[in-house]
Design a protein around this motif. Structure first.
Motif, PDB file in Angstrom:
ATOM      1  N   MET A   1       0.842  -1.186   0.000  1.00 53.71           N
ATOM      2  CA  MET A   1       0.000   0.000   0.000  1.00 53.71           C
ATOM      3  C   MET A   1       0.887   1.249   0.000  1.00 53.71           C
ATOM      4  N   ALA A   2       0.548   2.208  -0.835  1.00 54.91           N
ATOM      5  CA  ALA A   2       1.301   3.461  -0.896  1.00 54.91           C
ATOM      6  C   ALA A   2       1.126   4.236   0.402  1.00 54.91           C
ATOM      7  N   LYS A   3       2.133   5.015   0.769  1.00 60.97           N
ATOM      8  CA  LYS A   3       2.092   5.805   2.000  1.00 60.97           C
ATOM      9  C   LYS A   3       2.622   7.204   1.751  1.00 60.97           C
ATOM     10  N   LEU A   4       2.224   8.124   2.625  1.00 56.89           N
ATOM     11  CA  LEU A   4       2.761   9.481   2.649  1.00 56.89           C
ATOM     12  C   LEU A   4       3.810   9.533   3.750  1.00 56.89           C
ATOM     13  N   TYR A   5       5.035   9.829   3.370  1.00 58.85           N
ATOM     14  CA  TYR A   5       6.145   9.905   4.308  1.00 58.85           C
ATOM     15  C   TYR A   5       6.558  11.358   4.485  1.00 58.85           C
ATOM     16  N   PHE A   6       6.767  11.761   5.728  1.00 61.49           N
ATOM     17  CA  PHE A   6       7.354  13.080   5.989  1.00 61.49           C
ATOM     18  C   PHE A   6       8.674  12.861   6.691  1.00 61.49           C
ATOM     19  N   ARG A   7       9.746  13.222   6.003  1.00 58.49           N
ATOM     20  CA  ARG A   7      11.095  13.096   6.560  1.00 58.49           C
ATOM     21  C   ARG A   7      11.585  14.511   6.835  1.00 58.49           C
ATOM     22  N   TYR A   8      11.724  14.824   8.101  1.00 58.63           N
ATOM     23  CA  TYR A   8      11.999  16.200   8.509  1.00 58.63           C
ATOM     24  C   TYR A   8      13.265  16.269   9.357  1.00 58.63           C
ATOM     25  N   GLY A   9      13.806  17.464   9.424  1.00 58.26           N
ATOM     26  CA  GLY A   9      14.975  17.689  10.263  1.00 58.26           C
ATOM     27  C   GLY A   9      15.355  19.146  10.216  1.00 58.26           C
ATOM     28  N   ALA A  10      16.217  19.551  11.124  1.00 60.32           N
ATOM     29  CA  ALA A  10      16.739  20.911  11.101  1.00 60.32           C
ATOM     30  C   ALA A  10      17.557  21.099   9.822  1.00 60.32           C
ATOM     31  N   MET A  11      17.880  22.331   9.518  1.00 55.12           N
ATOM     32  CA  MET A  11      18.676  22.588   8.322  1.00 55.12           C
ATOM     33  C   MET A  11      20.014  21.865   8.420  1.00 55.12           C
ATOM     34  N   ASN A  12      20.511  21.455   7.274  1.00 57.32           N
ATOM     35  CA  ASN A  12      21.788  20.741   7.169  1.00 57.32           C
ATOM     36  C   ASN A  12      21.761  19.345   7.784  1.00 57.32           C
ATOM     37  N   SER A  13      20.563  18.735   7.788  1.00 61.13           N
ATOM     38  CA  SER A  13      20.468  17.364   8.295  1.00 61.13           C
ATOM     39  C   SER A  13      20.490  16.338   7.170  1.00 61.13           C
ATOM     40  N   GLY A  14      20.732  16.792   5.945  1.00 60.91           N
ATOM     41  CA  GLY A  14      20.889  15.853   4.835  1.00 60.91           C
ATOM     42  C   GLY A  14      19.600  15.495   4.122  1.00 60.91           C
ATOM     43  N   LYS A  15      18.577  16.348   4.215  1.00 63.67           N
ATOM     44  CA  LYS A  15      17.284  16.027   3.603  1.00 63.67           C
ATOM     45  C   LYS A  15      17.371  15.930   2.085  1.00 63.67           C
ATOM     46  N   SER A  16      17.987  16.925   1.450  1.00 59.97           N
ATOM     47  CA  SER A  16      18.085  16.898  -0.015  1.00 59.97           C
ATOM     48  C   SER A  16      18.958  15.743  -0.484  1.00 59.97           C
ATOM     49  N   THR A  17      20.018  15.461   0.253  1.00 59.91           N
ATOM     50  CA  THR A  17      20.871  14.320  -0.080  1.00 59.91           C
ATOM     51  C   THR A  17      20.070  13.023  -0.009  1.00 59.91           C
ATOM     52  N   ALA A  18      19.270  12.873   1.042  1.00 58.48           N
ATOM     53  CA  ALA A  18      18.451  11.664   1.199  1.00 58.48           C
ATOM     54  C   ALA A  18      17.427  11.542   0.076  1.00 58.48           C
ATOM     55  N   LEU A  19      16.831  12.670  -0.318  1.00 65.05           N
ATOM     56  CA  LEU A  19      15.857  12.653  -1.413  1.00 65.05           C
ATOM     57  C   LEU A  19      16.525  12.198  -2.713  1.00 65.05           C
ATOM     58  N   LEU A  20      17.680  12.779  -3.025  1.00 60.07           N
ATOM     59  CA  LEU A  20      18.361  12.415  -4.259  1.00 60.07           C
ATOM     60  C   LEU A  20      18.813  10.960  -4.239  1.00 60.07           C
ATOM     61  N   GLN A  21      19.186  10.469  -3.064  1.00 61.63           N
ATOM     62  CA  GLN A  21      19.560   9.051  -2.945  1.00 61.63           C
ATOM     63  C   GLN A  21      18.343   8.157  -3.168  1.00 61.63           C
ATOM     64  N   HIS A 178      18.071  41.666   0.735  1.00 60.20           N
ATOM     65  CA  HIS A 178      19.083  42.689   0.473  1.00 60.20           C
ATOM     66  C   HIS A 178      20.390  42.345   1.183  1.00 60.20           C
ATOM     67  N   GLU A 179      20.284  41.823   2.406  1.00 60.05           N
ATOM     68  CA  GLU A 179      21.468  41.399   3.153  1.00 60.05           C
ATOM     69  C   GLU A 179      21.532  39.876   3.128  1.00 60.05           C
ATOM     70  N   LYS A 180      22.721  39.358   3.273  1.00 55.99           N
ATOM     71  CA  LYS A 180      22.884  37.908   3.213  1.00 55.99           C
ATOM     72  C   LYS A 180      22.168  37.241   4.393  1.00 55.99           C
ATOM     73  N   VAL A 181      21.246  36.346   4.066  1.00 56.72           N
ATOM     74  CA  VAL A 181      20.501  35.591   5.074  1.00 56.72           C
ATOM     75  C   VAL A 181      21.072  34.179   5.114  1.00 56.72           C
ATOM     76  N   THR A 182      21.450  33.742   6.308  1.00 55.19           N
ATOM     77  CA  THR A 182      21.920  32.377   6.496  1.00 55.19           C
ATOM     78  C   THR A 182      21.192  31.794   7.704  1.00 55.19           C
ATOM     79  N   TYR A 183      21.339  30.498   7.871  1.00 55.81           N
ATOM     80  CA  TYR A 183      20.685  29.809   8.983  1.00 55.81           C
ATOM     81  C   TYR A 183      21.688  28.898   9.667  1.00 55.81           C
ATOM     82  N   GLU A 184      21.471  28.698  10.954  1.00 55.10           N
ATOM     83  CA  GLU A 184      22.314  27.785  11.724  1.00 55.10           C
ATOM     84  C   GLU A 184      21.416  26.843  12.504  1.00 55.10           C
TER      85      GLU A 184
END
Length: 200
Positions: A1-21, A178-184
């Motif tokens: 059966m198909a499922k809806l998965y939510f894989r979450y984490g703080a920034m820089n937890s490897g979410k995009s890497t996991a998706l591409l994998q 306008h100013e550089k926005v980053t996250y930690e």
């Protein structure tokens, strides 16, 4: 059966890497996947990119008022209707009704959906898309990362021009500012220290 998965984490937890994998794993077995992300995420334009340097173009961008189920049907038709999985990056930026679309894609159309995103904004408030995913997903999986002190990171602190800020719009992407926005990514203790005890 198909499922809806939510894989979450703080920034820089490897979410995009996991998706591409995950996409690679499906395609290695000869299966077709669709990749998408909300168009509000202008970082990388129409690409999903990992901090490891891997990037891939999405099949479609999701506008704020888009019918995600209709978009999937349209793109599925282009590959013969055989979609093994829908993978969505930056899912926190989805509108709650678009998350409802994801559940219908799973239940009515039989396509598994893997949604990746962060739970909360820089003020520790849930993004509307994330809140709805937490309510509807069949499966929740936390992807972990660490704070600068070594503890588990829970929150995403915003810096503008290198200084922590705790007021402002919920969404601020560096290309839009306008100013550089980053996250930690920070643990609760370090976040409270930097915010002067504020949780907003």
């Amino acid at each position: 059966m198909a499922k809806l998965y939510f894989r979450y984490g703080a920034m820089n937890s490897g979410k995009s890497t996991a998706l591409l994998q995950a996409a690679f794993n499906y395609e290695e077995r000869g299966q077709h996947v669709l990749l998408a992300k909300p168009e509000i995420d202008t970082k990388g334009a129409d690409q999903i990119s990992s901090r490891l340097g891997v990037a891939r173009r999405v099949d479609f961008l999701i506008a704020p008022d888009a019918d995600v189920r209709a978009l999937v049907a349209e793109h599925a038709a282009g590959i013969g209707g055989n979609v093994a999985c829908l993978l969505i990056d930056e899912a926190q930026f989805l509108h709650p009704r678009q998350v409802d679309d994801l559940l219908r894609i799973v239940v009515d159309d039989g396509i598994p959906v893997l949604a990746y995103g962060i739970r909360t904004d820089f003020q520790t408030r849930a993004f509307p898309g994330s809140a709805r995913l937490l309510e509807l997903a069949h499966s929740l999986e936390e992807l972990k990362t660490i704070c600068r002190c070594g503890r588990k990171a829970l929150f995403n602190a915003r810096l503008v021009g290198g200084r922590f800020v705790f007021d402002g719009d919920q969404v601020a992407i560096d290309e839009l500012s306008h100013e550089k926005v980053t996250y930690e990514s920070m643990c609760a203790e370090c976040y409270l220290r930097e915010s002067g005890g504020r949780l907003h």
